[in-house]
Write a protein that holds these residues in place. Sequence first.
Motif, PDB file in Angstrom:
ATOM      1  N   GLY A 345      32.795  55.587  52.671  1.00  0.00           N
ATOM      2  CA  GLY A 345      33.640  54.289  52.336  1.00  0.00           C
ATOM      3  C   GLY A 345      32.889  53.094  51.752  1.00  0.00           C
ATOM      4  N   LYS A 346      33.594  52.222  51.256  1.00  0.00           N
ATOM      5  CA  LYS A 346      32.910  50.713  50.779  1.00  0.00           C
ATOM      6  C   LYS A 346      33.631  49.564  51.182  1.00  0.00           C
ATOM      7  CE  LYS A 346      31.355  53.435  46.549  1.00  0.00           C
ATOM      8  NZ  LYS A 346      31.084  53.601  45.420  1.00  0.00           N
ATOM      9  N   LEU A 347      32.577  48.386  51.180  1.00  0.00           N
ATOM     10  CA  LEU A 347      33.336  47.256  51.117  1.00  0.00           C
ATOM     11  C   LEU A 347      33.166  46.763  49.501  1.00  0.00           C
ATOM     12  CD1 LEU A 347      34.400  44.623  52.321  1.00  0.00           C
ATOM     13  CD2 LEU A 347      31.844  43.923  52.712  1.00  0.00           C
ATOM     14  N   TRP A 348      34.354  46.228  48.965  1.00  0.00           N
ATOM     15  CA  TRP A 348      34.416  45.856  47.716  1.00  0.00           C
ATOM     16  C   TRP A 348      34.628  44.202  47.427  1.00  0.00           C
ATOM     17  CZ3 TRP A 348      34.630  49.702  43.561  1.00  0.00           C
ATOM     18  CH2 TRP A 348      34.724  50.933  43.909  1.00  0.00           C
ATOM     19  N   CYS A 349      34.068  43.982  46.415  1.00  0.00           N
ATOM     20  CA  CYS A 349      34.207  42.569  46.015  1.00  0.00           C
ATOM     21  C   CYS A 349      34.745  42.529  44.310  1.00  0.00           C
ATOM     22  CB  CYS A 349      32.963  41.807  46.197  1.00  0.00           C
ATOM     23  SG  CYS A 349      32.935  40.126  45.455  1.00  0.00           S
ATOM     24  N   LEU A 350      36.151  41.911  44.257  1.00  0.00           N
ATOM     25  CA  LEU A 350      36.654  42.066  43.061  1.00  0.00           C
ATOM     26  C   LEU A 350      37.052  40.689  42.717  1.00  0.00           C
ATOM     27  CD1 LEU A 350      39.671  44.598  43.973  1.00  0.00           C
ATOM     28  CD2 LEU A 350      37.031  45.056  43.185  1.00  0.00           C
ATOM     29  N   ASN A 351      36.958  40.567  41.216  1.00  0.00           N
ATOM     30  CA  ASN A 351      37.066  39.091  40.624  1.00  0.00           C
ATOM     31  C   ASN A 351      38.681  38.964  40.996  1.00  0.00           C
ATOM     32  OD1 ASN A 351      38.025  37.329  38.653  1.00  0.00           O
ATOM     33  ND2 ASN A 351      35.876  37.653  37.552  1.00  0.00           N
ATOM     34  N   ALA A 352      39.107  37.790  41.441  1.00  0.00           N
ATOM     35  CA  ALA A 352      40.523  37.473  41.771  1.00  0.00           C
ATOM     36  C   ALA A 352      41.314  37.251  40.538  1.00  0.00           C
ATOM     37  CB  ALA A 352      40.477  36.437  42.833  1.00  0.00           C
ATOM     38  N   SER A 353      40.763  37.040  39.237  1.00  0.00           N
ATOM     39  CA  SER A 353      41.433  36.862  38.093  1.00  0.00           C
ATOM     40  C   SER A 353      41.843  38.127  37.545  1.00  0.00           C
ATOM     41  CB  SER A 353      40.575  35.932  37.075  1.00  0.00           C
ATOM     42  OG  SER A 353      39.543  36.589  36.847  1.00  0.00           O
ATOM     43  N   ASP A 354      41.276  39.173  37.595  1.00  0.00           N
ATOM     44  CA  ASP A 354      41.713  40.435  36.899  1.00  0.00           C
ATOM     45  C   ASP A 354      41.431  41.682  37.708  1.00  0.00           C
ATOM     46  OD1 ASP A 354      38.850  40.361  36.627  1.00  0.00           O
ATOM     47  OD2 ASP A 354      38.939  40.220  34.610  1.00  0.00           O
ATOM     48  N   GLY A 355      40.916  41.535  38.818  1.00  0.00           N
ATOM     49  CA  GLY A 355      40.505  42.734  39.628  1.00  0.00           C
ATOM     50  C   GLY A 355      39.219  43.489  39.284  1.00  0.00           C
ATOM     51  N   THR A 356      38.437  43.068  38.435  1.00  0.00           N
ATOM     52  CA  THR A 356      37.402  43.913  37.911  1.00  0.00           C
ATOM     53  C   THR A 356      36.324  43.636  39.202  1.00  0.00           C
ATOM     54  OG1 THR A 356      36.733  41.827  36.896  1.00  0.00           O
ATOM     55  CG2 THR A 356      37.612  43.637  35.645  1.00  0.00           C
ATOM     56  N   GLU A 357      35.666  44.921  39.316  1.00  0.00           N
ATOM     57  CA  GLU A 357      34.531  44.993  40.345  1.00  0.00           C
ATOM     58  C   GLU A 357      33.401  43.976  40.083  1.00  0.00           C
ATOM     59  OE1 GLU A 357      31.062  47.778  41.913  1.00  0.00           O
ATOM     60  OE2 GLU A 357      32.997  48.785  40.940  1.00  0.00           O
ATOM     61  N   ILE A 358      33.056  43.032  41.328  1.00  0.00           N
ATOM     62  CA  ILE A 358      31.779  42.300  41.204  1.00  0.00           C
ATOM     63  C   ILE A 358      30.702  42.904  41.895  1.00  0.00           C
ATOM     64  CG2 ILE A 358      30.767  40.143  41.919  1.00  0.00           C
ATOM     65  CD1 ILE A 358      33.624  38.865  41.700  1.00  0.00           C
ATOM     66  N   TRP A 359      30.960  43.836  42.846  1.00  0.00           N
ATOM     67  CA  TRP A 359      29.832  44.690  43.724  1.00  0.00           C
ATOM     68  C   TRP A 359      30.490  45.560  44.525  1.00  0.00           C
ATOM     69  CZ3 TRP A 359      30.546  43.598  48.782  1.00  0.00           C
ATOM     70  CH2 TRP A 359      30.353  42.486  49.314  1.00  0.00           C
ATOM     71  N   ASN A 360      29.987  46.512  45.119  1.00  0.00           N
ATOM     72  CA  ASN A 360      30.684  47.259  46.137  1.00  0.00           C
ATOM     73  C   ASN A 360      29.488  47.641  46.871  1.00  0.00           C
ATOM     74  OD1 ASN A 360      29.611  50.498  45.744  1.00  0.00           O
ATOM     75  ND2 ASN A 360      30.603  49.699  43.689  1.00  0.00           N
ATOM     76  N   ASN A 361      29.626  47.935  48.304  1.00  0.00           N
ATOM     77  CA  ASN A 361      28.498  48.356  49.343  1.00  0.00           C
ATOM     78  C   ASN A 361      28.839  49.394  49.967  1.00  0.00           C
ATOM     79  OD1 ASN A 361      26.981  48.353  51.638  1.00  0.00           O
ATOM     80  ND2 ASN A 361      26.273  46.259  51.530  1.00  0.00           N
TER      81      ASN A 361
END
Length: 612
Positions: A345-361
Amino acid sequence: MNKHTLKIFFIFMTLLLVVASQPALGSDWAQFQKDKVNSGITGDSAPIATPNSTMSWQHDICGGWVGIDASPIVYGDYVYAVASDGNLAKYYKDGTSVGGWSVDIGNPGFQNAAPAAGNGHIFVVNTGYGSDPDPDLIAVDASTGSISDSGSVIASTSIQFSTPITYAEDSNGNKHILFGSVNMSSVDPVNLSDGGKYYCYNVTDPTNMVKEWERDCSSAKGYYWAGAAIIGDYAVYGDDAGHLVSVNYTNFTNYEVETVQEIDASTVFGFNVNEIRSSICYSEETGRIYFTSLAGYCYSLGFNANTGQFDASNKWSESIGYSTSTPAYYNGRVYVGNNNGFSTGKLWCLNASDGTEIWNNSVGPVQSSPAISTFYGPGNEYIYVTTNSGSGGIYCVNSSGVTVWSETSPGTNRYCLAGAVISGGWVFYGNDGGYLCGCANYTRYDFNRSTDMWAYKYQIDDTPTTATDPTIEFSSGEKDAIKADDNNYASSETTDEGYYSAHRFVFKIDDNEKPWITSINVTWKGYAYSTDYVYGAKLYIWNNALSTYEELNEGANVQYEFSLNGGVISNIGNYIDNSNNVTVLVVQNGEDDGFVTHSNIQTDYVKLVATP
């Protein structure tokens, strides 16, 4: 009376210097994801280096396969957790046991409804896994552990209460708790649920909890882990059919609440979202709610806090994989977890304006929800998640997506289903093995007779000073006696008429730590007594700016064990002098009468703990 029968035993002294722009002992994390909108955000500090093993702690509060599966909470100076054996555990934040506390909520079994605190009480709903607990709703006095009120929400062996409790105070000052249920009697292997209700109770008077309303699940699929967010006058929550509902939770008649709007998220987003197993997170900054579903997406949807209406034109969805994690919004980003069974599984960081991925770990299977410390400033947030695997534990990830530190949870059943909570430099979590854990990276200054630490014994009238006269310094042997918690005491000499016995301790703070210290808390361990009377003692800290001792606490005149606790939360520079010294004084309350009553004090152990 013989003076030895009058000895009073005090709990150990801890100088807790917490790095936080918050109150002395940190802010509350009093319900699931901290507050009524499930923000998951706190301004308190949390450990950003590998936790210090001498400060961190773990307690086995319930053995078995499913020990702790609901997030703990922090209320005041304490951390609370519900375990599968029916134990509502309570510890000081530093892991010290709380004497006299024993609370059993009954009917042992899987517990996955996180409790909530407020109005001086801990509110607990028994999950009722395969059983019919009676009572299943309990209000526990947070101080004493006594049951203030309890009752049966519903009599059924198939109904489970599996959502966290949401605690909220309305605009009129009335206090409420909300939670949902699910019927597990006729489940199919795909949908896993059938039926259920949402409930709201008035807990303004915790000794008389009153049901205000109950609402059937319109989709007949029920509520599993789907906690409500309270947004103004509206409660918003999802269900196992992928529906979202908004109700005016304070507007009800004959136990029926006003439904403002119900929508099918599958219709709104254009695909089958399946079960919504997360709570709803709301951000006032963005005017949106955030949630996940078993279809494998994180969602953002507009919500009007004034009308209680959803805004289907303001939305996005992002594929992240199967998820029960409640998202957390901060500073233009959405943090959320996902899991692929018990393996990855992962921890995700998404752009709050459009949901696009910034990073995942790829930290591991994250069924829990992120807890975020913003103490270190915008762009320097730290995210804490637990992982639900056989080698599970807790991870600290920085805002760039890099794992800063991780700890494997204790015991053999290391699965961490529930998430972490943060308060005052600590992060707390539990695991399936029944361990409740507290992690910190404080630096401990044990008294060790070094040149950076001093201890004095002397007598005072009513004007204690900070004099460093060598003639009143503890001897080497007495210093040895107070450097370990071993019941080896250093004592005062016999006092003169009109004088009070006193012990003073000076600790030197590391120069690199001094700028970060923003709160100090003090406690002491030892004896304080007089020849013929029980007097107790006073606890002081030296204020350099005012050239005086400030009284932090006066102990009760009792013969038995008790603690002196106190602290300062502002103008911390006044309490650390130009030589980086912090000075603490303990004074016995009774004066020498010049005849048979002498003032006595003894010290067992002293330490100082600092958060860098």
